[in-house]
Design a protein around this motif. Structure first.
Motif, PDB file in Angstrom:
ATOM      1  N   HIS A 286       1.301 -12.809  13.824  1.00  0.00           N
ATOM      2  CA  HIS A 286       0.006 -12.219  13.457  1.00  0.00           C
ATOM      3  C   HIS A 286       0.112 -11.110  12.416  1.00  0.00           C
ATOM      4  O   HIS A 286      -0.880 -10.429  12.142  1.00  0.00           O
ATOM      5  N   GLY A 287       1.310 -10.898  11.885  1.00  0.00           N
ATOM      6  CA  GLY A 287       1.455  -9.851  10.875  1.00  0.00           C
ATOM      7  C   GLY A 287       2.485 -10.265   9.845  1.00  0.00           C
ATOM      8  O   GLY A 287       3.487 -10.903  10.186  1.00  0.00           O
ATOM      9  N   VAL A 288       2.225  -9.943   8.569  1.00  0.00           N
ATOM     10  CA  VAL A 288       3.202 -10.227   7.514  1.00  0.00           C
ATOM     11  C   VAL A 288       3.328  -8.996   6.631  1.00  0.00           C
ATOM     12  O   VAL A 288       2.422  -8.162   6.587  1.00  0.00           O
ATOM     13  N   ARG A 289       4.465  -8.895   5.957  1.00  0.00           N
ATOM     14  CA  ARG A 289       4.648  -7.720   5.095  1.00  0.00           C
ATOM     15  C   ARG A 289       5.319  -8.113   3.782  1.00  0.00           C
ATOM     16  O   ARG A 289       6.000  -9.148   3.711  1.00  0.00           O
ATOM     17  N   GLY A 290       5.125  -7.286   2.790  1.00  0.00           N
ATOM     18  CA  GLY A 290       5.730  -7.537   1.491  1.00  0.00           C
ATOM     19  C   GLY A 290       6.118  -6.228   0.834  1.00  0.00           C
ATOM     20  O   GLY A 290       5.725  -5.145   1.290  1.00  0.00           O
ATOM     21  N   ALA A 291       6.937  -6.343  -0.213  1.00  0.00           N
ATOM     22  CA  ALA A 291       7.283  -5.161  -1.024  1.00  0.00           C
ATOM     23  C   ALA A 291       7.270  -5.620  -2.471  1.00  0.00           C
ATOM     24  O   ALA A 291       7.726  -6.731  -2.766  1.00  0.00           O
ATOM     25  N   TYR A 292       6.744  -4.782  -3.371  1.00  0.00           N
ATOM     26  CA  TYR A 292       6.623  -5.273  -4.742  1.00  0.00           C
ATOM     27  C   TYR A 292       7.983  -5.320  -5.434  1.00  0.00           C
ATOM     28  O   TYR A 292       8.859  -4.493  -5.198  1.00  0.00           O
ATOM     29  N   GLY A 293       8.120  -6.344  -6.275  1.00  0.00           N
ATOM     30  CA  GLY A 293       9.322  -6.463  -7.095  1.00  0.00           C
ATOM     31  C   GLY A 293       9.067  -5.787  -8.435  1.00  0.00           C
ATOM     32  O   GLY A 293       8.062  -5.087  -8.604  1.00  0.00           O
ATOM     33  N   ALA A 294      10.001  -5.996  -9.383  1.00  0.00           N
ATOM     34  CA  ALA A 294       9.845  -5.397 -10.712  1.00  0.00           C
ATOM     35  C   ALA A 294       8.887  -6.247 -11.544  1.00  0.00           C
ATOM     36  O   ALA A 294       8.769  -7.442 -11.309  1.00  0.00           O
ATOM     37  N   GLY A 295       8.211  -5.608 -12.494  1.00  0.00           N
ATOM     38  CA  GLY A 295       7.336  -6.386 -13.372  1.00  0.00           C
ATOM     39  C   GLY A 295       6.323  -5.502 -14.062  1.00  0.00           C
ATOM     40  O   GLY A 295       6.237  -4.302 -13.774  1.00  0.00           O
ATOM     41  N   PRO A 296       5.559  -6.081 -14.964  1.00  0.00           N
ATOM     42  CA  PRO A 296       4.581  -5.270 -15.702  1.00  0.00           C
ATOM     43  C   PRO A 296       3.381  -4.898 -14.830  1.00  0.00           C
ATOM     44  O   PRO A 296       2.907  -5.709 -14.037  1.00  0.00           O
ATOM     45  N   LEU A 297       2.957  -3.649 -14.938  1.00  0.00           N
ATOM     46  CA  LEU A 297       1.758  -3.195 -14.222  1.00  0.00           C
ATOM     47  C   LEU A 297       1.056  -2.196 -15.122  1.00  0.00           C
ATOM     48  O   LEU A 297       1.667  -1.190 -15.506  1.00  0.00           O
ATOM     49  N   ASN A 298      -0.183  -2.475 -15.459  1.00  0.00           N
ATOM     50  CA  ASN A 298      -0.951  -1.552 -16.301  1.00  0.00           C
ATOM     51  C   ASN A 298      -0.240  -1.215 -17.597  1.00  0.00           C
ATOM     52  O   ASN A 298      -0.195  -0.055 -18.014  1.00  0.00           O
ATOM     53  N   GLY A 299       0.360  -2.197 -18.182  1.00  0.00           N
ATOM     54  CA  GLY A 299       0.991  -1.982 -19.490  1.00  0.00           C
ATOM     55  C   GLY A 299       2.370  -1.334 -19.454  1.00  0.00           C
ATOM     56  O   GLY A 299       2.964  -1.099 -20.500  1.00  0.00           O
ATOM     57  N   THR A 300       2.884  -0.998 -18.274  1.00  0.00           N
ATOM     58  CA  THR A 300       4.253  -0.477 -18.245  1.00  0.00           C
ATOM     59  C   THR A 300       5.104  -1.353 -17.334  1.00  0.00           C
ATOM     60  O   THR A 300       4.582  -2.102 -16.505  1.00  0.00           O
ATOM     61  N   GLU A 301       6.392  -1.218 -17.485  1.00  0.00           N
ATOM     62  CA  GLU A 301       7.307  -2.020 -16.673  1.00  0.00           C
ATOM     63  C   GLU A 301       7.601  -1.246 -15.383  1.00  0.00           C
ATOM     64  O   GLU A 301       8.220  -0.185 -15.412  1.00  0.00           O
ATOM     65  N   VAL A 321       0.889  -4.987   3.724  1.00  0.00           N
ATOM     66  CA  VAL A 321       0.866  -5.556   5.065  1.00  0.00           C
ATOM     67  C   VAL A 321      -0.450  -6.301   5.258  1.00  0.00           C
ATOM     68  O   VAL A 321      -1.487  -5.899   4.716  1.00  0.00           O
ATOM     69  N   ALA A 322      -0.384  -7.407   5.983  1.00  0.00           N
ATOM     70  CA  ALA A 322      -1.617  -8.125   6.363  1.00  0.00           C
ATOM     71  C   ALA A 322      -1.502  -8.482   7.838  1.00  0.00           C
ATOM     72  O   ALA A 322      -0.438  -8.891   8.317  1.00  0.00           O
ATOM     73  N   LEU A 323      -2.589  -8.271   8.562  1.00  0.00           N
ATOM     74  CA  LEU A 323      -2.586  -8.517  10.008  1.00  0.00           C
ATOM     75  C   LEU A 323      -3.802  -9.349  10.393  1.00  0.00           C
ATOM     76  O   LEU A 323      -4.841  -9.296   9.743  1.00  0.00           O
ATOM     77  N   LYS A 324      -3.643 -10.073  11.484  1.00  0.00           N
ATOM     78  CA  LYS A 324      -4.796 -10.760  12.080  1.00  0.00           C
ATOM     79  C   LYS A 324      -4.952 -10.184  13.486  1.00  0.00           C
ATOM     80  O   LYS A 324      -4.039 -10.302  14.312  1.00  0.00           O
ATOM     81  N   LEU A 325      -6.079  -9.536  13.732  1.00  0.00           N
ATOM     82  CA  LEU A 325      -6.263  -8.838  15.007  1.00  0.00           C
ATOM     83  C   LEU A 325      -7.517  -9.335  15.721  1.00  0.00           C
ATOM     84  O   LEU A 325      -8.402  -9.930  15.095  1.00  0.00           O
TER      85      LEU A 325
END
Ligand code: BG6
Length: 502
Positions: A286-301, A321-325
């Protein structure tokens, strides 16, 4: 009804040279001064570790406000000049007695005081104990002595319970104002009005008509310079048991029998206590998680989260994080609440999406309305572009019987001239007048931690790393899988903003 001015009070700020004080507290008090809700009888006593006198703190604030004035020319005006004269400062170690003796002298007898703890959480308990030991929380002379405490309130259920016990051994619950700055946001306060002042909305507000609820708080900003705090915290602790659960409580609570603070807090606590406590097996699905990798965001790396300053290179902390409650109550039985929050995503978007059940659509048989009609949706946008939007189906023009989805939109900014506020104005005002409605009670805080504890436990013992997602995306694929398993979809991030041309 116009709000009445606050009574005379001294706001004693622990952590007066910190970021919160200059960025939010002082600008909020300037705004309250401007609108004449606080007057000449409000004093500020700043307490900090850095040595200095009254002019030291005033000068610091001057500097900061000048910097702000670039964007907001009204920040430094007569309201600030008048408040400035009423600011004093004293320095000392929050864990030693001297500073509390000094505060006692400065306050004198018979003064109302609100002690604001804008300090790291490790000081919360100690400061309250010292205040009480020095008689500074004693209200027996008819004055009020209140303690305002910032988040994070605990880091899990056990620590939140211990902190509540430590504080409540010294002061009454009626003296404690636990802040959640989301409750200072105008649209969050509007949630109750939207529900309880509108028969059209409230009469459909249950599992007979609602299919599911989505609560989202996403940000474009990354972890930035907060690596040390964030790596020890993560998205779940940082946002869910506090901010997202406050939104959930407002959406799911039963109507209070009055607008009295206790009546409202009773209902909010009840629904938070009804959140289903998952077994470890259930928590895994009922729960998943993530962490951002490298990449462009708002014109910067943007470097990957794990390469952020002060973050461990093998960190297992989540930035999404995303949950289903489920709230196990009569009203909400069987209705899933999907929650998601994260950083470095495609849009800043705090919203609540209520998806209604599909219509039976039997009458459309034999017509061109042969596909499933899209369900009605109510989208409540909390920020950045406050408003509401109701998605309904109408007949498309022409001779054939066909339908098109349209949306009825309301934007606060179109209707009202909303002054730029910090979000702390109503919280400080309520602290001064003694209204605890927008503050969290001990049992509500503990209920929130209890509901997220199973996720904290399984992730603490899980050696795998959170799923990576691209900066500027909608989050990791596992979040889509979580909801798609139930044949549902996340509401697209920032969709109202795009519609409004932002
Ligand atoms: C804070 C979190 O409580 O809320 C931050 O610690 C988060 O990580 C912030 O960025 C979000 O608040 P707002 O008002 O900017 O949506």
């Amino acid at each position: 009804m116009d709000a009445a001015p606050t009574p005379p009070v001294t706001l004693v700020i622990f952590g007066a040279t910190g970021d919160l004080t200059r960025r939010l507290l002082v600008p909020a008090i300037i705004n309250l001064t401007r609108s004449r809700l606080v007057g000449e009888d409000l004093q500020i006593l700043g307490i900090g570790i850095e040595p200095g006198d009254d002019e030291f703190l005033r000068g610091r604030l001057d500097q900061f406000l000048s910097h702000l004035s670039g964007e907001e020319p009204r920040v430094k005006d007569e309201a600030w000049e008048s408040l400035r004269r009423r600011i004093s400062y004293t320095s000392g170690d929050f864990t030693k007695d001297d500073i509390f003796v000094e505060i006692g002298k400065r306050l004198g007898p018979n003064a109302n005081a609100a002690f604001y703890l804008a300090v790291p959480p490790s000081f919360f308990g100690t400061i309250v104990e010292k205040l009480a030991a020095h008689g500074l929380t004693d209200e027996s002379d008819g004055v009020f002595r209140r303690v305002a405490i910032e988040k994070p309130f605990g880091t899990d259920l056990a620590s939140a319970q211990a902190l509540n016990a430590q504080i409540l051994a010294q002061v009454e619950e009626s003296q404690v104002y636990r802040l959640d700055h989301f409750l200072g946001k105008e649209t969050v306060q509007n949630l109750m009005t939207a529900r309880f002042a509108n028969m059209m909305i409230e009469s459909l507000w249950n599992n007979r008509y609602i299919d599911h609820v989505q609560i989202t708080a996403t940000e474009i900003v990354d972890v930035g310079s907060r690596g040390k705090f964030y790596d020890a915290t993560g998205a779940l602790r940082d946002m869910v048991p506090n901010h997202l659960f406050q939104l959930l409580a407002m959406i799911a609570m039963e109507p209070p029998n009055s607008f009295d603070a206790e009546a409202i807090r009773n209902e909010k606590s009840k629904v938070l206590k009804a959140l289903r406590i998952y077994t470890p097996e259930e928590a895994k699905t009922h729960g998943v998680r993530g962490a951002y990798g490298a990449g462009p965001l708002n014109g910067t790396e943007l470097p990957a989260y794990r390469d952020t300053k002060d973050v461990s290179p093998d960190s297992r902390t989540e930035t999404f994080v995303a949950l289903k409650l489920y709230a196990d109550t009569w009203r909400w039985a069987g209705v899933p609440f999907y929650l998601r929050t994260g950083k470095a995503l495609t849009a800043r978007d705090t919203e609540i999406v209520i998806t209604f059940q599909p219509v039976p659509f039997a009458q459309f048989r034999e017509t061109e309305v042969n596909s499933r009609l899209p369900p009605n949706r109510l989208v409540i946008q909390v920020q950045p572009d406050e408003g509401m939007s109701m998605e309904i189906s109408i007949k498309s023009p022409g001779l054939s019987v066909d339908t098109v989805p349209v949306s009825l939109d309301f934007r606060y900014a179109d209707k009202f001239d909303i002054a730029k506020t910090t979000g702390y104005e109503s919280l400080l005002y309520d602290l001064f007048i003694g209204d605890q409605t927008l503050f969290q009670r001990a049992d509500g805080i503990e209920a929130g931690w209890a509901a997220v504890q199973p996720f904290l436990d399984i992730w603490a013992g899980d050696q795998s790393v959170p799923d990576a997602y691209a900066p500027g995306s909608m989050g990791p694929a596992c979040a889509d899988e979580l909801i798609q398993r139930d044949r549902r979809e996340w509401h697209e991030l920032g969709v109202l903003l795009h519609r409004n041309g932002k």
